[in-house]
Design a protein around this motif. Structure first.
Motif, PDB file in Angstrom:
ATOM      1  N   LYS A  17      11.133  -0.926  84.097  1.00 30.27           N
ATOM      2  CA  LYS A  17       9.735  -0.686  84.465  1.00 30.27           C
ATOM      3  C   LYS A  17       8.796  -1.501  83.586  1.00 30.27           C
ATOM      4  O   LYS A  17       7.821  -2.092  84.086  1.00 30.27           O
ATOM      5  N   ASN A  18       9.062  -1.547  82.285  1.00 33.76           N
ATOM      6  CA  ASN A  18       8.222  -2.353  81.403  1.00 33.76           C
ATOM      7  C   ASN A  18       8.298  -3.833  81.766  1.00 33.76           C
ATOM      8  O   ASN A  18       7.302  -4.557  81.674  1.00 33.76           O
ATOM      9  N   CYS A  19       9.475  -4.262  82.172  1.00 27.44           N
ATOM     10  CA  CYS A  19       9.640  -5.645  82.619  1.00 27.44           C
ATOM     11  C   CYS A  19       8.740  -5.931  83.819  1.00 27.44           C
ATOM     12  O   CYS A  19       8.040  -6.954  83.859  1.00 27.44           O
ATOM     13  N   LEU A  20       8.729  -5.029  84.785  1.00 25.34           N
ATOM     14  CA  LEU A  20       7.920  -5.224  85.985  1.00 25.34           C
ATOM     15  C   LEU A  20       6.425  -5.136  85.691  1.00 25.34           C
ATOM     16  O   LEU A  20       5.626  -5.907  86.241  1.00 25.34           O
ATOM     17  N   LEU A  21       6.041  -4.219  84.822  1.00 26.24           N
ATOM     18  CA  LEU A  21       4.628  -4.101  84.453  1.00 26.24           C
ATOM     19  C   LEU A  21       4.139  -5.365  83.770  1.00 26.24           C
ATOM     20  O   LEU A  21       3.007  -5.818  83.989  1.00 26.24           O
ATOM     21  N   TYR A  22       4.996  -5.952  82.945  1.00 23.43           N
ATOM     22  CA  TYR A  22       4.611  -7.193  82.279  1.00 23.43           C
ATOM     23  C   TYR A  22       4.496  -8.336  83.299  1.00 23.43           C
ATOM     24  O   TYR A  22       3.553  -9.138  83.245  1.00 23.43           O
TER      25      TYR A  22
END
Length: 228
Positions: A17-22
């Motif tokens: 999820k953090n990857c996608l948010l970034y």
């Protein structure tokens, strides 16, 4: 579609999820799609993403047999973007990644300079060696976020579905065809967790030995036995 970002994953439910948010943060005004290919039989990374979550780009979730080469090939075959970016879930692209690739002229493939997310001085040596290897031998590793034209990816026959060294084999094969390479001046920042798990010098020396053995003709299937 300008870009297809292919993310091969294995037990990355805490990272994805953090990857996608970034990616969402750095991709505004850029037409991208994201393809997540999960090689774990339980597909815990895919199930960690709710279908109700919305991002500014379309996300495709694909189950796959394990093996990074297989996963990247599956994602690459579905991709619709002009450029393919193969990204590890624990690697962060530079903020100008997409714009800088779009600005390239007559370049077929490339990667970014490596930065490891740790203040330890020993990692600076690893980064320097990786960046020199990439610059002078056109031999980046997967954690440097390979990118290539989708037409090139299909032309050269995609990745070999090896258990190890699929990124090295891809780089060597593209280089032999004299396709134009660009090591981008900006850096990707990748997690130090792999080195922390293996031990910095143990993991680095092991990787060097495995690479040398591969160049000497040892099969990736044999080398996999010594990679843990």
């Amino acid at each position: 579609m300008d870009f297809s970002v292919v993310i091969p994953v294995w037990k990355e439910s805490k990272q994805i999820k953090n990857c996608l948010l970034y990616l969402e943060k750095i991709s505004k005004d850029i037409a991208i799609e994201v393809i997540i290919v999960d090689g774990e039989s339980e597909q815990t990374t895919l199930t960690a993403l709710s279908d109700k979550e919305e991002f500014i780009f379309p996300i495709y979730k694909l189950p796959s047999a394990p093996g990074r080469g297989k996963q990247m090939n599956l994602g690459g075959k579905q991709a619709q973007g002009k450029w393919l970016v193969f990204l590890h879930a624990d690697t962060r692209l530079p903020r100008d990644a997409f714009a800088s690739i779009l600005s390239l002229n007559s370049i077929d493939w490339g990667a970014f300079r490596l930065k490891i997310d740790s203040d330890k001085l020993s990692f600076r040596w690893i980064e320097n060696m990786a960046n020199l290897r990439s610059k002078y031998f056109q031999l980046p590793y997967g954690d440097q976020a390979f990118f290539c034209l989708r037409s090139v990816f299909l032309q050269i026959g995609m990745f070999q579905e090896y258990p190890l060294m699929e990124d090295v084999e891809f780089a060597r094969r593209v280089k032999k065809q004299k396709l134009k390479f660009q090591l981008q001046p900006s850096v990707v920042k990748t997690s130090a967790r792999r080195w922390q798990k293996d031990g910095i010098w143990r993991g680095t020396s092991r990787n060097i030995v495995l690479l040398l053995l591969y160049f000497l003709g040892v099969s990736p299937y044999t080398l996999k036995k010594y990679y843990s």
